[in-house]
Design a protein around this motif. Structure first.
Motif, PDB file in Angstrom:
ATOM      1  N   TYR A  75     -46.010  -6.596  46.946  1.00 29.97           N
ATOM      2  CA  TYR A  75     -46.118  -7.139  45.692  1.00 29.97           C
ATOM      3  C   TYR A  75     -44.566  -7.656  45.667  1.00 29.97           C
ATOM      4  O   TYR A  75     -44.698  -8.982  45.003  1.00 29.97           O
ATOM      5  CB  TYR A  75     -46.156  -6.193  44.780  1.00 29.97           C
TER       6      TYR A  75
ATOM      7  N   SER B  53     -53.702  -8.010  38.668  1.00 34.09           N
ATOM      8  CA  SER B  53     -54.951  -8.069  39.404  1.00 34.09           C
ATOM      9  C   SER B  53     -54.875  -6.696  40.236  1.00 34.09           C
ATOM     10  O   SER B  53     -56.028  -6.640  40.806  1.00 34.09           O
ATOM     11  CB  SER B  53     -54.195  -9.010  40.486  1.00 34.09           C
ATOM     12  N   ALA B  54     -53.883  -5.854  40.091  1.00 39.18           N
ATOM     13  CA  ALA B  54     -53.865  -4.483  40.877  1.00 39.18           C
ATOM     14  C   ALA B  54     -54.998  -3.681  40.089  1.00 39.18           C
ATOM     15  O   ALA B  54     -55.701  -2.787  40.799  1.00 39.18           O
ATOM     16  CB  ALA B  54     -52.561  -3.615  40.817  1.00 39.18           C
TER      17      ALA B  54
ATOM     18  N   SER C 227     -58.814  -3.053  41.457  1.00 37.70           N
ATOM     19  CA  SER C 227     -59.264  -2.238  42.349  1.00 37.70           C
ATOM     20  C   SER C 227     -60.271  -1.157  41.694  1.00 37.70           C
ATOM     21  O   SER C 227     -60.916  -0.914  42.569  1.00 37.70           O
ATOM     22  CB  SER C 227     -57.854  -1.439  42.805  1.00 37.70           C
TER      23      SER C 227
ATOM     24  N   GLU D 166     -58.587  -5.720  46.999  1.00 37.34           N
ATOM     25  CA  GLU D 166     -57.313  -6.405  46.969  1.00 37.34           C
ATOM     26  C   GLU D 166     -56.260  -5.466  47.373  1.00 37.34           C
ATOM     27  O   GLU D 166     -56.315  -4.362  47.941  1.00 37.34           O
ATOM     28  CB  GLU D 166     -56.930  -6.931  45.627  1.00 37.34           C
ATOM     29  N   LEU D 167     -55.120  -5.910  47.428  1.00 33.70           N
ATOM     30  CA  LEU D 167     -53.874  -4.952  47.884  1.00 33.70           C
ATOM     31  C   LEU D 167     -53.786  -3.639  47.425  1.00 33.70           C
ATOM     32  O   LEU D 167     -53.709  -2.514  48.291  1.00 33.70           O
ATOM     33  CB  LEU D 167     -52.444  -5.730  47.411  1.00 33.70           C
TER      34      LEU D 167
ATOM     35  N   ALA E  64     -53.542  -8.921  50.814  1.00 35.24           N
ATOM     36  CA  ALA E  64     -52.303  -9.498  49.822  1.00 35.24           C
ATOM     37  C   ALA E  64     -52.910 -10.859  49.480  1.00 35.24           C
ATOM     38  O   ALA E  64     -52.736 -11.478  48.484  1.00 35.24           O
ATOM     39  CB  ALA E  64     -51.213  -9.655  50.608  1.00 35.24           C
TER      40      ALA E  64
ATOM     41  N   THR F  30     -55.289 -10.814  46.784  1.00 34.06           N
ATOM     42  CA  THR F  30     -54.510 -10.809  45.420  1.00 34.06           C
ATOM     43  C   THR F  30     -53.860 -12.296  44.947  1.00 34.06           C
ATOM     44  O   THR F  30     -54.293 -12.409  43.767  1.00 34.06           O
ATOM     45  CB  THR F  30     -53.438  -9.885  45.584  1.00 34.06           C
TER      46      THR F  30
ATOM     47  N   LEU G 273     -50.312 -11.313  38.263  1.00 32.22           N
ATOM     48  CA  LEU G 273     -50.250 -10.831  39.513  1.00 32.22           C
ATOM     49  C   LEU G 273     -50.107  -9.304  39.451  1.00 32.22           C
ATOM     50  O   LEU G 273     -50.856  -8.667  40.187  1.00 32.22           O
ATOM     51  CB  LEU G 273     -48.925 -11.357  40.270  1.00 32.22           C
TER      52      LEU G 273
ATOM     53  N   THR H  29     -55.225 -14.196  41.705  1.00 28.80           N
ATOM     54  CA  THR H  29     -54.172 -14.548  40.505  1.00 28.80           C
ATOM     55  C   THR H  29     -54.471 -15.837  40.338  1.00 28.80           C
ATOM     56  O   THR H  29     -54.129 -16.328  39.154  1.00 28.80           O
ATOM     57  CB  THR H  29     -52.881 -13.958  40.925  1.00 28.80           C
TER      58      THR H  29
END
Length: 240
Positions: free
Chosen positions: A211, A175-176, A179, A185-186, A22, A25, A172, A29
């Motif tokens: 998130y 950013s996923a 992966s 990242e998260l 987290a 992440t 934000l 961001t």
């Protein structure tokens, strides 16, 4: 393995890894937002320019990066960047494939996307500034730098801050997508934890909750920043 042990901070728990992911992440961001601010400022200036070529370049940038899917942009930057670095490395005698750093390329890709949206936010904020105030400052002989510092920038910040908050939320979530490069990242960490423990529902729910937590905290921060800027602007207006 029970729920507490699975999400704990022990040797077999995933709590520490999820919190670090987290944090990754958030840092990613922030980096993307900073990169996007630089590109967004230049693109906004281009779109407001009196030169047609500059306006066309600015429009092309925002059209491309708002129109092409974010995941495709990340793939192009990651694999295209790796191909470019590998080719250059081979010119200097390097062997094999050379990958680019996932964090750097991810922050740059999301930052370029963010810059397209920030450009529109800054452009709208500049257009919202009262033309009369700027003309009055010029009529008084106020230097351009002083006019920007005392009139233009404070009002642009005030008008742009809500839009920047929306861009932050967009970055934000984008950013996923990093992966896919393997960066821990998260989302990536949630996928690894789910695959390792076969508790897919649990870890995806926990990832979603984190998130939402980051979104809620950042919303509160931006709301307070907007209130603070609004109070400062009203005080300065009343003083003048």
């Amino acid at each position: 393995m029970d729920l507490i042990e699975t999400l704990g901070f022990g040797s077999e728990g995933w709590g520490g890894a999820l919190l670090l992911a987290a944090l990754m992440t958030v840092v990613l961001t922030l980096a993307a937002l900073a990169i996007g601010a630089v590109f967004g400022a230049f693109v906004a200036a281009a779109k407001l320019s009196r030169y047609r070529t500059a306006r066309v370049v600015g429009d092309l940038y925002t059209t491309v990066f708002r129109g092409v899917p974010e995941l495709l942009v990340i793939y192009l930057f990651y694999f295209g960047g790796s191909t470019l670095v590998t080719t250059i490395g081979q010119w200097f005698g390097a062997d094999g494939f050379i990958g680019v750093p996932p964090f750097a390329i991810g922050a740059f890709a999301v930052g370029m996307i963010s810059g397209a949206y920030q450009a529109e936010v800054y452009r709208a904020a500049v257009l919202a500034v009262s033309r009369g105030e700027l003309e009055a400052a010029r009529a008084m002989g106020m230097p351009t730098f002083t006019m920007a510092r005392r009139i233009l920038i404070p009002q642009v910040l005030r008008f742009a801050l809500p839009g920047i908050g929306n861009v932050w939320q967009l970055s934000l979530k984008d950013s996923a997508l990093i992966s896919v490069t393997g960066l821990a990242e998260l989302l990536r960490t949630s996928q690894v934890a789910a695959g390792s423990t076969h508790n897919y529902f649990l870890f995806f729910v926990v990832g979603g909750a984190l998130y939402l937590l980051m979104t809620s905290v950042s919303n509160r921060i931006f709301n307070r920043a907007e209130a603070h800027v609004g109070r400062s602007f009203r005080r300065n207006f009343a003083r003048n």
